[in-house]
Design a protein around this motif. Structure first.
Motif, PDB file in Angstrom:
ATOM      1  N   ALA A  11      14.070   0.094   6.887  1.00 45.44           N
ATOM      2  CA  ALA A  11      12.940   0.900   6.396  1.00 45.44           C
ATOM      3  C   ALA A  11      11.656   0.106   6.536  1.00 45.44           C
ATOM      4  O   ALA A  11      11.678  -1.084   6.855  1.00 45.44           O
ATOM      5  CB  ALA A  11      13.152   1.274   4.933  1.00 45.44           C
ATOM      6  N   HIS A  12      10.547   0.777   6.272  1.00 43.24           N
ATOM      7  CA  HIS A  12       9.241   0.121   6.204  1.00 43.24           C
ATOM      8  C   HIS A  12       9.188  -0.708   4.908  1.00 43.24           C
ATOM      9  O   HIS A  12      10.036  -0.554   4.031  1.00 43.24           O
ATOM     10  CB  HIS A  12       8.164   1.218   6.184  1.00 43.24           C
ATOM     11  N   GLY A 106       6.200   8.939   3.286  1.00 43.17           N
ATOM     12  CA  GLY A 106       6.535   9.461   4.606  1.00 43.17           C
ATOM     13  C   GLY A 106       6.845   8.356   5.597  1.00 43.17           C
ATOM     14  O   GLY A 106       6.969   7.196   5.237  1.00 43.17           O
ATOM     15  N   ILE A 107       6.903   8.754   6.866  1.00 39.54           N
ATOM     16  CA  ILE A 107       7.280   7.806   7.916  1.00 39.54           C
ATOM     17  C   ILE A 107       6.101   6.894   8.219  1.00 39.54           C
ATOM     18  O   ILE A 107       4.972   7.353   8.348  1.00 39.54           O
ATOM     19  CB  ILE A 107       7.727   8.593   9.157  1.00 39.54           C
ATOM     20  N   GLN A 108       6.375   5.584   8.323  1.00 38.90           N
ATOM     21  CA  GLN A 108       5.301   4.634   8.644  1.00 38.90           C
ATOM     22  C   GLN A 108       5.689   3.824   9.882  1.00 38.90           C
ATOM     23  O   GLN A 108       6.800   3.943  10.388  1.00 38.90           O
ATOM     24  CB  GLN A 108       5.035   3.752   7.428  1.00 38.90           C
ATOM     25  N   ALA A 109       4.749   2.984  10.335  1.00 39.98           N
ATOM     26  CA  ALA A 109       4.920   2.336  11.651  1.00 39.98           C
ATOM     27  C   ALA A 109       6.223   1.552  11.755  1.00 39.98           C
ATOM     28  O   ALA A 109       6.932   1.634  12.750  1.00 39.98           O
ATOM     29  CB  ALA A 109       3.735   1.415  11.908  1.00 39.98           C
ATOM     30  N   ILE A 406      -1.011   2.207  14.944  1.00 41.08           N
ATOM     31  CA  ILE A 406      -1.462   2.283  13.560  1.00 41.08           C
ATOM     32  C   ILE A 406      -1.277   3.720  13.088  1.00 41.08           C
ATOM     33  O   ILE A 406      -1.752   4.650  13.733  1.00 41.08           O
ATOM     34  CB  ILE A 406      -2.940   1.858  13.451  1.00 41.08           C
ATOM     35  N   ILE A 407      -0.557   3.894  11.987  1.00 44.91           N
ATOM     36  CA  ILE A 407      -0.362   5.237  11.425  1.00 44.91           C
ATOM     37  C   ILE A 407      -1.159   5.305  10.118  1.00 44.91           C
ATOM     38  O   ILE A 407      -1.008   4.428   9.264  1.00 44.91           O
ATOM     39  CB  ILE A 407       1.126   5.516  11.166  1.00 44.91           C
ATOM     40  N   THR A 461      -8.534   0.630   4.755  1.00 41.51           N
ATOM     41  CA  THR A 461      -7.853   1.914   4.617  1.00 41.51           C
ATOM     42  C   THR A 461      -7.229   2.053   3.235  1.00 41.51           C
ATOM     43  O   THR A 461      -6.357   2.886   3.027  1.00 41.51           O
ATOM     44  CB  THR A 461      -6.740   2.035   5.668  1.00 41.51           C
ATOM     45  N   ARG A 462      -7.654   1.201   2.310  1.00 42.45           N
ATOM     46  CA  ARG A 462      -7.115   1.188   0.933  1.00 42.45           C
ATOM     47  C   ARG A 462      -5.590   1.138   0.936  1.00 42.45           C
ATOM     48  O   ARG A 462      -4.926   1.779   0.114  1.00 42.45           O
ATOM     49  CB  ARG A 462      -7.561   2.429   0.167  1.00 42.45           C
ATOM     50  N   GLY A 463      -5.042   0.399   1.892  1.00 41.87           N
ATOM     51  CA  GLY A 463      -3.583   0.217   1.921  1.00 41.87           C
ATOM     52  C   GLY A 463      -2.822   1.370   2.545  1.00 41.87           C
ATOM     53  O   GLY A 463      -1.599   1.373   2.548  1.00 41.87           O
ATOM     54  N   TYR A 464      -3.544   2.380   3.089  1.00 42.28           N
ATOM     55  CA  TYR A 464      -2.844   3.557   3.624  1.00 42.28           C
ATOM     56  C   TYR A 464      -2.527   3.481   5.108  1.00 42.28           C
ATOM     57  O   TYR A 464      -2.161   4.466   5.702  1.00 42.28           O
ATOM     58  CB  TYR A 464      -3.646   4.829   3.364  1.00 42.28           C
ATOM     59  N   ALA A 465      -2.745   2.318   5.734  1.00 39.66           N
ATOM     60  CA  ALA A 465      -2.422   2.252   7.166  1.00 39.66           C
ATOM     61  C   ALA A 465      -1.205   1.374   7.356  1.00 39.66           C
ATOM     62  O   ALA A 465      -1.069   0.372   6.668  1.00 39.66           O
ATOM     63  CB  ALA A 465      -3.602   1.660   7.922  1.00 39.66           C
ATOM     64  N   SER A 466      -0.321   1.773   8.268  1.00 39.05           N
ATOM     65  CA  SER A 466       0.774   0.870   8.582  1.00 39.05           C
ATOM     66  C   SER A 466       0.633   0.475  10.040  1.00 39.05           C
ATOM     67  O   SER A 466       0.168   1.246  10.875  1.00 39.05           O
ATOM     68  CB  SER A 466       2.108   1.531   8.303  1.00 39.05           C
ATOM     69  N   PHE A 467       1.039  -0.756  10.334  1.00 46.48           N
ATOM     70  CA  PHE A 467       0.672  -1.374  11.611  1.00 46.48           C
ATOM     71  C   PHE A 467       1.920  -2.001  12.232  1.00 46.48           C
ATOM     72  O   PHE A 467       2.715  -2.624  11.544  1.00 46.48           O
ATOM     73  CB  PHE A 467      -0.388  -2.431  11.300  1.00 46.48           C
TER      74      PHE A 467
END
Length: 594
Positions: A11-12, A106-109, A406-407, A461-467
């Motif tokens: 998982a992420h 939800g689904i992240q990078a 980046i999501i 992104t206030r922690g809302y981006a996954s890389f």
């Protein structure tokens, strides 16, 4: 064998892998109530403090299902992109994987990249939506995302909550029914894949392996396929919460082996264990790790070098993605040039050296490896600024590029664009996964990501981006070597390889930072940033001086002047023989430049 199931949880970051593993162990009574605690498989203090998994952990669960007893080997894996090598090794030892997705995020990078790793290994995927009892759970949306991603049916997706234990029984049933039993020849030649090892100061090196063919008995004479070394299996067994000895470990199972090996170099992760009297060929398909970030690690006292080398070898056993080689520096003496998978990995290694081995170390500026081509056509791999060839003999330099995914939420597209384009990124693609999730794909130089890209991305992104990123090869670039001079002497530990467009700005900031950190001396210190002979920036640290004219009052000016000239001569002489001590903070400050 038909009662064995080997699976891992992928998982992420923060989607609840370790918590779910805790519930599975609790539900099957693998762990007594007295031993139960949060993150029970994470045995390092560091993992508990940071709340992340750094190492994969294997444990065996016994589970009765429809009147039959099944043996489940669970491997809990890390979620951070820097530890993806751990994940790939865990996957090599399994037939199936639980793909966990957080219902509120939800689904992240990292979910996607770990899923691809699992599919490459032909694993059976069981999708699980975790944290369904949270207030912000978006179960229908996340279900749609998973169906789009994997192409499974809606009834294949399990709903669960690791915290409150909802759906654990359904997950265990799905593991038994959906994940295939291990294939292999129980009576064939022994082939076992080593997927991890740890150093124990009493028992020597403990090897964790998964048997693909054959079986291993206590007292067998075994052989390592890559080194050809032979040993006796002093103790073998399976991994419960503690190691449980057994007389025989059979085909398809995961176990441990103690042979009394003391030398770290003899055990390689990904190697094959076979029997000495009937050796089998090596198992294919285990890839070497590719370090992304390089930095020097030096002992604070040069006398501790030999001890540091032993510690590094023991640490490498436990973390196969760490690579290191010898390096010497004018400023810092003997040390190691280490390759890491990322900045978090580097930070963790440094912490582990301090905690587990009591080593205080100095880390130099991290950088990536470049390829330099000389005018004669020679190809040189440049891992640190000292290896950079003379600019007059240089034809061109190529730097590594990566493809970054980046999501994020649509609100933050502008911020991310500004950040990535400012880091010399090229936008390749922008696609909406759902109405509230957008995926941006950039091609970027790895050099720009090494420092603080991830931190900035999180704050923008206030922690809302996954890389997530993957290397895509080398491209030509205008890279130069920038030196830092203190009173005209180069400090090689502060040299950096940098893009020409960045050099002036970076040099100026670095000089200002060093001015704050280098202590004042009895003589003036000049700090300069230079490319070759061209000085880009300069700061002066003025000398501490005594008021020599205090005893003069009245009288002719020449008396004062005589005293000042005498002082000036003394300062000049001091400056020629005095050397400037650079404190440890100065090396770390380079990492924290904005």
């Amino acid at each position: 064998m038909k009662h064995i199931r080997n699976f891992c949880i992928i998982a992420h970051i923060d989607h609840g892998k370790s918590t779910l593993a805790d519930r599975l162990l609790e539900h099957t009574k693998t762990i007594g109530e007295r031993d139960m605690m949060n993150q029970v498989l994470d045995d390092m203090d560091l993992e508990r403090e940071k709340g992340i998994t750094i190492k994969s952990h294997a444990i065996q669960i016994n589970y009765p299902y429809k009147g039959e007893e099944y043996t489940l080997n669970l491997i809990d894996t890390p979620g951070h992109v820097d530890f993806s090598y751990e994940v790939s090794r865990a996957l090599a030892a399994c037939e199936g994987a639980l793909l966990l997705v957080d219902a509120s995020q939800g689904i992240q990078a990292q979910t996607i990249s770990n899923l691809y790793l699992a599919l490459d290994n032909d694993l059976e995927i069981i999708p699980v939506i975790n944290k369904i009892d949270m207030d912000g759970a978006m179960i229908p949306e996340v279900t749609d995302q998973i169906i789009d991603l994997i192409g499974c049916k809606q009834e294949d997706i399990l709903l669960a909550s690791g915290k409150s234990g909802i759906g654990i029984e359904a997950i265990l049933a799905a593991i038994v029914e959906r994940i295939p039993a291990p294939k292999g020849d129980e009576n064939g030649q022994l082939q076992a894949l080593i997927f991890d090892s740890v150093f124990n100061s009493f028992r020597g090196i403990i090897i964790y392996y998964r048997i693909l063919n054959g079986s291993i008995k206590k007292g067998d004479k075994i052989q390592f396929a890559s080194t050809g070394q032979e040993y006796f299996a002093d103790e073998i067994g399976v991994l419960k919460l503690t190691m449980t000895p057994k007389p025989e470990v059979k085909c398809g199972d995961v176990g441990y082996l103690i042979t009394g090996i003391k030398v770290a170099k003899e055990v390689k992760v990904g190697d094959t264990i076979t029997l000495a009297n009937n050796p089998a060929p090596m198992i294919k398909g285990f890839e070497e790790v590719k370090p992304m970030v390089f930095a020097g690690i030096f002992p604070v006292n040069t006398d501790d070098f030999a001890e540091l080398r032993d510690c590094m070898e023991k640490l490498q056993l436990n973390d196969a993605s760490l690579t290191f080689e010898l390096e010497t520096s004018q400023a810092l003496g003997f040390g190691f040039r280490c390759g890491f998978l990322g900045l978090l990995h580097m930070e963790i290694i440094q912490e582990r050296l301090e905690r587990e081995f009591n080593q205080t170390v100095i880390t130099t500026v991290p950088n990536v490896s470049f390829i330099a081509y000389t005018s004669k056509g020679d190809k040189i791999i440049v891992n640190n600024p000292a290896e950079m060839p003379d600019p007059t003999k240089l034809d061109r330099i190529e730097e590594p590029f990566i493809k970054a995914q980046i999501i994020t939420l649509p609100d933050y597209i502008g911020n991310i664009m500004t950040l990535c384009l400012g880091k010399r990124g090229i936008l390749i693609n922008q696609s909406y996964l759902t109405t509230t999730r957008v995926e941006l794909t950039f091609e970027m130089p790895l050099t720009e990501i090494v420092f603080d890209f991830y931190d900035k991305l999180k704050s923008q992104t206030r922690g809302y981006a996954s890389f997530d990123y993957s290397p895509i090869g080398y491209r030509e670039a205008d890279i130069i070597k920038m030196d830092i001079l203190l009173n005209g002497d180069k400090v090689d530990a502060l040299s950096a390889l940098i893009h020409r467009s960045r050099a002036q700005d970076f040099g100026r900031k670095l000089c200002e930072k060093l001015k704050e950190l280098v202590p004042r001396q009895q003589f003036q210190i000049v700090i300069q940033a230079a490319i070759g002979a061209k000085i880009l920036a300069r700061e002066n640290i003025s000398a501490m001086r005594k008021d020599v004219t205090a005893k003069c009052y009245g009288g002719d000016i020449s008396r004062k002047r005589k005293l000042l000239e005498k002082q000036k001569e003394g300062k000049k002489r001091m400056r020629q023989i005095g050397n400037v001590e650079v404190p440890q903070e100065a090396f770390l400050a380079v990492l924290k430049l904005d």
